[in-house]
Design a protein around this motif. Structure first.
Motif, mmCIF file in Angstrom:
data_model
loop_
_atom_site.group_PDB
_atom_site.id
_atom_site.type_symbol
_atom_site.label_atom_id
_atom_site.label_comp_id
_atom_site.label_asym_id
_atom_site.label_seq_id
_atom_site.Cartn_x
_atom_site.Cartn_y
_atom_site.Cartn_z
ATOM 1 N N ASN A 7 -2.148 -30.017 -22.945
ATOM 2 C CA ASN A 7 -2.593 -30.938 -21.915
ATOM 3 C C ASN A 7 -1.848 -32.273 -22.024
ATOM 4 O O ASN A 7 -2.020 -33.004 -22.978
ATOM 5 N N ALA A 8 -1.032 -32.604 -21.045
ATOM 6 C CA ALA A 8 -0.237 -33.830 -21.089
ATOM 7 C C ALA A 8 0.309 -34.110 -19.706
ATOM 8 O O ALA A 8 0.336 -33.235 -18.846
ATOM 9 N N PRO A 9 0.730 -35.356 -19.435
ATOM 10 C CA PRO A 9 1.324 -35.682 -18.145
ATOM 11 C C PRO A 9 2.609 -34.884 -17.942
ATOM 12 O O PRO A 9 3.290 -34.516 -18.899
ATOM 13 N N THR A 10 2.947 -34.611 -16.711
ATOM 14 C CA THR A 10 4.100 -33.763 -16.432
ATOM 15 C C THR A 10 5.180 -34.517 -15.670
ATOM 16 O O THR A 10 4.917 -35.229 -14.723
ATOM 17 N N SER A 11 6.394 -34.402 -16.121
ATOM 18 C CA SER A 11 7.616 -34.822 -15.453
ATOM 19 C C SER A 11 8.716 -34.144 -16.237
ATOM 20 O O SER A 11 8.501 -33.671 -17.355
ATOM 21 N N GLU A 12 9.897 -34.084 -15.675
ATOM 22 C CA GLU A 12 10.990 -33.360 -16.339
ATOM 23 C C GLU A 12 11.250 -33.910 -17.742
ATOM 24 O O GLU A 12 11.362 -33.156 -18.715
ATOM 25 N N HIS A 13 11.336 -35.220 -17.834
ATOM 26 C CA HIS A 13 11.663 -35.824 -19.124
ATOM 27 C C HIS A 13 10.488 -35.773 -20.092
ATOM 28 O O HIS A 13 10.681 -35.573 -21.296
ATOM 29 N N ILE A 14 9.279 -35.942 -19.583
ATOM 30 C CA ILE A 14 8.099 -35.838 -20.443
ATOM 31 C C ILE A 14 7.966 -34.415 -20.981
ATOM 32 O O ILE A 14 7.617 -34.201 -22.157
ATOM 33 N N ASN A 15 8.255 -33.417 -20.139
ATOM 34 C CA ASN A 15 8.213 -32.030 -20.603
ATOM 35 C C ASN A 15 9.230 -31.792 -21.713
ATOM 36 O O ASN A 15 8.957 -31.075 -22.684
ATOM 37 N N ASP A 16 10.416 -32.399 -21.581
ATOM 38 C CA ASP A 16 11.422 -32.280 -22.638
ATOM 39 C C ASP A 16 10.923 -32.937 -23.929
ATOM 40 O O ASP A 16 11.153 -32.421 -25.024
ATOM 41 N N PHE A 17 10.251 -34.071 -23.778
ATOM 42 C CA PHE A 17 9.683 -34.757 -24.944
ATOM 43 C C PHE A 17 8.665 -33.855 -25.643
ATOM 44 O O PHE A 17 8.667 -33.729 -26.866
ATOM 45 N N LEU A 18 7.803 -33.227 -24.863
ATOM 46 C CA LEU A 18 6.748 -32.388 -25.430
ATOM 47 C C LEU A 18 7.316 -31.125 -26.076
ATOM 48 O O LEU A 18 6.768 -30.632 -27.073
ATOM 49 N N LYS A 19 8.414 -30.616 -25.535
ATOM 50 C CA LYS A 19 9.054 -29.454 -26.155
ATOM 51 C C LYS A 19 9.555 -29.812 -27.556
ATOM 52 O O LYS A 19 9.439 -29.027 -28.494
ATOM 53 N N GLY A 20 10.117 -31.009 -27.661
ATOM 54 C CA GLY A 20 10.572 -31.456 -28.969
ATOM 55 C C GLY A 20 9.419 -31.642 -29.929
ATOM 56 O O GLY A 20 9.491 -31.266 -31.111
ATOM 57 N N LEU A 21 8.301 -32.195 -29.437
ATOM 58 C CA LEU A 21 7.128 -32.394 -30.285
ATOM 59 C C LEU A 21 6.535 -31.058 -30.721
ATOM 60 O O LEU A 21 6.070 -30.911 -31.862
ATOM 61 N N ASP A 22 6.573 -30.089 -29.814
ATOM 62 C CA ASP A 22 6.077 -28.752 -30.164
ATOM 63 C C ASP A 22 6.849 -28.165 -31.348
ATOM 64 O O ASP A 22 6.277 -27.514 -32.225
ATOM 65 N N LYS A 23 8.165 -28.418 -31.371
ATOM 66 C CA LYS A 23 8.989 -27.891 -32.473
ATOM 67 C C LYS A 23 8.559 -28.493 -33.811
ATOM 68 O O LYS A 23 8.634 -27.837 -34.848
ATOM 69 N N LEU A 24 8.134 -29.741 -33.774
ATOM 70 C CA LEU A 24 7.692 -30.395 -35.005
ATOM 71 C C LEU A 24 6.340 -29.878 -35.466
ATOM 72 O O LEU A 24 6.032 -29.880 -36.665
#
Length: 276
Positions: A7-24
């Motif tokens: 659950n998080a705000p959505t935008s292209e760049h925010i989604n990229d940020f969250l993908k990186g956080l998911d990896k961590l």
């Protein structure tokens, strides 16, 4: 493995940020991973602008927790944040507290400290209300305005004023100086990163505003503050004020009070924006 972020705000760049956080989050707790990302990003900017041995050691120690793939993920997160905060070409800049929003939406804020981050729409309204009435005359008088923020959080209130200045045709990158504090080092990290990326001259310090106790004697100075030599400007202003005070003492007549004690009549400059 920790639960991945959903659950998080959505935008292209925010989604990229969250993908990186998911990896961590495969090997690290989400709260710690996000906090370390903030620390590494802030320390990297600070060490490039104002090298500090303690902060360099902190950077290396924090970075050592993560393997090569995770370090690349953090670089991707920072890149996504930069793009999210880059205004479209040819438009009037309008920013928002990206990291504060993420912290709240991902429920990574410190509930024990009852943290609450001001919605950007509220901060923008406050910025517009404050600027026109109080700050615009100050800019016309001295070329810039000073802002004091005793509890900066993610920087939402400062960003609100920045947006108001851009909207009114001013340039806060050159006409705004911010001095700010917060007791939470993560808030210092967040606001430092974002205001650095926005090009705003800022001095930050980790401090309890109620007790005035400093938790870190080293200031956080944004690139805009350092590269535009705001320290030199402030020193010059201080010398000019002292010189004017000397002239006033010689020009004003000496008067006697009821106890026949000699004293000088000198004007007193007051105002909430007189920070130095």
């Amino acid at each position: 493995m920790d639960k991945k972020v959903t659950n998080a705000p959505t935008s292209e760049h925010i989604n990229d940020f969250l993908k990186g956080l998911d990896k961590l989050c495969y090997r690290h707790n989400g709260f710690n991973a996000f906090s370390d990302f903030l620390a590494l990003s802030a320390l990297d900017i600070s060490n490039a602008v104002n090298p500090n041995e303690d902060r360099q050691q902190q950077y290396q120690k924090t970075l050592g927790k993560y393997n090569g793939e995770e370090q690349n993920a953090m670089a991707e997160m920072l890149s996504a944040l930069v793009w999210e905060m880059t205004p479209p070409k040819g438009t009037t800049p309008r920013y928002y507290d990206v990291l504060g929003d993420l912290l709240g939406n991902l429920e990574l804020h410190d509930a024990w400290k009852a943290q609450f981050f001001t919605p950007q729409v509220v901060s923008d309204f406050c910025g517009l209300m404050t600027f026109g009435e109080k700050l615009e005359p100050e800019i016309k008088k001295r070329g810039y305005v000073k802002m004091h923020e005793p509890c900066i959080g993610g920087g939402s209130m400062v960003i609100g004023l920045v947006n108001a200045m851009f909207q009114k045709g001013y340039n806060p990158c050159k006409q705004l100086l911010v001095v700010a504090y917060d007791i939470d080092i993560r808030c210092i990290y967040m606001s430092y990163i974002q205001l650095s990326l926005m090009g705003i001259p800022v001095i930050l310090q980790q401090r309890d505003t109620l007790t005035l106790q400093s938790h870190d004697n080293a200031y956080w100075i944004t690139p805009a503050f350092a590269f535009d030599d705001w320290a030199g400007k402030l020193l010059f202003e201080q010398k000019v004020r002292k010189f004017k005070d000397i002239l006033i003492e010689f020009e004003n007549p000496v008067v006697a009070d009821q106890n026949h004690t000699a004293k000088f009549q000198t004007p007193v400059e007051t105002g909430q924006l007189s920070l130095f």
